[in-house]
Write a protein that holds these residues in place. Sequence first.
Motif, mmCIF file in Angstrom:
data_model
loop_
_atom_site.group_PDB
_atom_site.id
_atom_site.type_symbol
_atom_site.label_atom_id
_atom_site.label_comp_id
_atom_site.label_asym_id
_atom_site.label_seq_id
_atom_site.Cartn_x
_atom_site.Cartn_y
_atom_site.Cartn_z
ATOM 1 N N VAL A 29 10.898 15.379 -22.005
ATOM 2 C CA VAL A 29 10.063 14.780 -20.708
ATOM 3 C C VAL A 29 11.215 15.997 -20.290
ATOM 4 C CG1 VAL A 29 10.488 13.208 -19.437
ATOM 5 C CG2 VAL A 29 10.524 11.922 -21.947
ATOM 6 N N ILE A 30 9.650 16.226 -19.438
ATOM 7 C CA ILE A 30 9.369 17.774 -18.969
ATOM 8 C C ILE A 30 9.731 17.674 -17.478
ATOM 9 C CG2 ILE A 30 9.178 20.027 -18.772
ATOM 10 C CD1 ILE A 30 7.912 19.795 -22.365
ATOM 11 N N SER A 31 10.439 18.170 -16.636
ATOM 12 C CA SER A 31 10.816 18.342 -15.558
ATOM 13 C C SER A 31 10.363 19.318 -14.655
ATOM 14 C CB SER A 31 11.750 17.395 -14.738
ATOM 15 O OG SER A 31 13.073 18.029 -15.455
ATOM 16 N N SER A 32 10.388 20.587 -15.378
ATOM 17 C CA SER A 32 10.450 21.564 -14.844
ATOM 18 C C SER A 32 9.882 23.016 -15.554
ATOM 19 C CB SER A 32 11.702 22.464 -13.737
ATOM 20 O OG SER A 32 12.940 22.132 -14.762
ATOM 21 N N ALA A 33 10.147 24.249 -15.478
ATOM 22 C CA ALA A 33 9.453 25.670 -16.160
ATOM 23 C C ALA A 33 9.512 26.774 -15.420
ATOM 24 C CB ALA A 33 8.298 24.730 -17.041
ATOM 25 N N GLU A 34 9.535 27.905 -16.640
ATOM 26 C CA GLU A 34 9.124 28.990 -16.169
ATOM 27 C C GLU A 34 8.784 29.841 -16.662
ATOM 28 O OE1 GLU A 34 10.789 31.694 -12.344
ATOM 29 O OE2 GLU A 34 11.775 29.765 -12.136
ATOM 30 N N GLY A 35 7.746 30.836 -16.830
ATOM 31 C CA GLY A 35 8.478 31.268 -17.866
ATOM 32 C C GLY A 35 7.951 30.785 -19.066
ATOM 33 N N ALA A 36 8.575 31.434 -19.617
ATOM 34 C CA ALA A 36 8.151 30.598 -21.434
ATOM 35 C C ALA A 36 9.382 29.665 -21.668
ATOM 36 C CB ALA A 36 8.658 31.930 -22.292
ATOM 37 N N TRP A 37 10.196 28.679 -20.959
ATOM 38 C CA TRP A 37 11.447 27.961 -20.764
ATOM 39 C C TRP A 37 11.186 26.984 -20.214
ATOM 40 C CZ3 TRP A 37 15.502 28.518 -23.999
ATOM 41 C CH2 TRP A 37 15.072 30.020 -25.295
ATOM 42 N N VAL A 38 10.857 25.621 -20.412
ATOM 43 C CA VAL A 38 10.529 24.893 -19.353
ATOM 44 C C VAL A 38 12.496 23.686 -19.677
ATOM 45 C CG1 VAL A 38 8.788 24.100 -20.120
ATOM 46 C CG2 VAL A 38 10.052 22.897 -21.839
ATOM 47 N N THR A 39 12.766 22.604 -18.949
ATOM 48 C CA THR A 39 14.026 22.329 -18.714
ATOM 49 C C THR A 39 13.053 20.379 -18.723
ATOM 50 O OG1 THR A 39 14.864 23.712 -17.422
ATOM 51 C CG2 THR A 39 15.803 21.857 -17.017
ATOM 52 N N ASP A 40 13.804 19.685 -19.519
ATOM 53 C CA ASP A 40 14.621 18.700 -19.664
ATOM 54 C C ASP A 40 14.613 17.933 -18.293
ATOM 55 O OD1 ASP A 40 16.382 17.393 -20.114
ATOM 56 O OD2 ASP A 40 16.219 16.740 -22.049
ATOM 57 N N VAL A 41 14.534 16.495 -18.310
ATOM 58 C CA VAL A 41 15.221 15.569 -17.317
ATOM 59 C C VAL A 41 16.491 15.298 -17.273
ATOM 60 C CG1 VAL A 41 13.329 14.281 -16.671
ATOM 61 C CG2 VAL A 41 14.685 13.723 -18.438
ATOM 62 N N ASP A 42 17.106 16.029 -18.121
ATOM 63 C CA ASP A 42 18.868 15.754 -18.597
ATOM 64 C C ASP A 42 18.843 16.664 -18.262
ATOM 65 O OD1 ASP A 42 19.046 13.270 -18.631
ATOM 66 O OD2 ASP A 42 18.663 13.055 -21.103
ATOM 67 N N GLY A 43 18.639 18.131 -18.179
ATOM 68 C CA GLY A 43 18.639 19.204 -18.163
ATOM 69 C C GLY A 43 18.610 20.467 -19.216
ATOM 70 N N ARG A 44 18.592 19.859 -20.270
ATOM 71 C CA ARG A 44 18.869 20.858 -21.501
ATOM 72 C C ARG A 44 17.501 21.775 -21.266
ATOM 73 N NH1 ARG A 44 18.215 18.951 -27.736
ATOM 74 N NH2 ARG A 44 17.857 20.909 -28.818
ATOM 75 N N ARG A 45 17.557 23.253 -21.485
ATOM 76 C CA ARG A 45 16.398 24.486 -21.741
ATOM 77 C C ARG A 45 15.421 24.153 -23.270
ATOM 78 N NH1 ARG A 45 17.029 28.997 -20.607
ATOM 79 N NH2 ARG A 45 15.245 29.684 -19.295
ATOM 80 N N TYR A 46 14.425 24.085 -23.086
ATOM 81 C CA TYR A 46 13.838 24.955 -24.510
ATOM 82 C C TYR A 46 13.193 25.606 -24.496
ATOM 83 C CZ TYR A 46 14.494 19.706 -25.333
ATOM 84 O OH TYR A 46 15.513 18.436 -25.316
#
Length: 404
Positions: A29-46
């Motif tokens: 469940v993604i909550s934010s993103a920038e560039g080539a990276w996204v961050t989920d609702v628990d703060g983990r980056r992908y």
Amino acid sequence: MIEDMLRTPAAVQDAERHTAHNYHPLPVVISSAEGAWVTDVDGRRYLDCLAGYSALNFGHRHPTLIAAAHAQLDKLTLTSRAFIHDQFADFCRELAALCGKDLVLPMNTGAEAVETGVKVARKWGYQVKGVPAGQANIVVAEGNFHGRTTTIVSFSTDADARADFGPYTPGFRIVPYGDLAALAEAIDEHTVAVLLEPIQGEQGVVVPPEGYLPGVRRLCTERRVLFIADEIQSGLGRTGATFACEQDGVVPDMYLLGKALGGGIVPVSAVAADADVLGVLRPGQHGSTFGGNPLACAVATEVVRLLATGEFQRRSAELGERLHAGLRALVGKGLVAVRGRGLWAGLDIDPALMSGREACERLMERGVLVKDTHGSTIRLAPPLVITAEDIDHAVAQLAAVLAG
């Protein structure tokens, strides 16, 4: 297994509780993103190696595009095409120039662009070519993906996309992709267009054999048939050129564009062709309330200007070489085959190891997001803003997954 390890099961369940299950998303469940990276609702980056099926060619929240959207939101968002707004002319003129065509017809989604192309080709056939009323046919390729409207699925060969949605729209002939002889045989005096993806995306990033697209162009010219290139996924920098057709030295009669044209902010699509083709339309014969709206035009004009610099095409070509070199090194080590061009790759995983879905889930555990298609095939289409280090990271994670 994957579900037990998931950090956000409640959020995943909540997202699907009131949603028709027309997608099978990965449980993130993604909550934010920038560039080539996204961050989920628990703060983990992908690392996002799908880029919204190429809708995010310029990455998440590209500052130039976000600024254009913010500025336009403070002024004007929608007029409908009943009036002219101050962003419209710039967008149409600059996109037409990028395509090398006279005219542009803005729409919203890729499927709308395809439907528009079908309608225009038929009308051109009746009014210009002289095809008898109701007799026009369009030749398409097996393994195609052009959208999921009722007309488009009528010429799909994907059972999931097509089954149980009939009765189907007539007027289409399906031939094997890459087979010039079959294409030549399918074209007759009532054929108005050949509609193809220069590289088939949903099928697994399938690149046609050498000489195929030039052969299609030659046949269409000889038989007085429109060559329509669906560059909705392959276009706008994805393959290392503005359009995938360029890399085969081919100029189609009509471009169908979408996805990246909206900069990952708003849905924008367009049909681009010369006046002798798009000029067959008259007021009232085709339209869209939101097509070419001020917000969409403001963002899409900046997309066109980013592409006009050539920077993103060069990045895709150069970084694509690095990506494909890394992937080819894994053939025989869990990968059966690698296809693609630029920052776009289709990977066939040894089905004895795992399915494509399993590979995507294991990559997700390692912080890399990709998408499967057709069994053991997965697709990589990272944003063109990805770095060389990010590419190496993604390939390393894939190698670890294949090694078990």
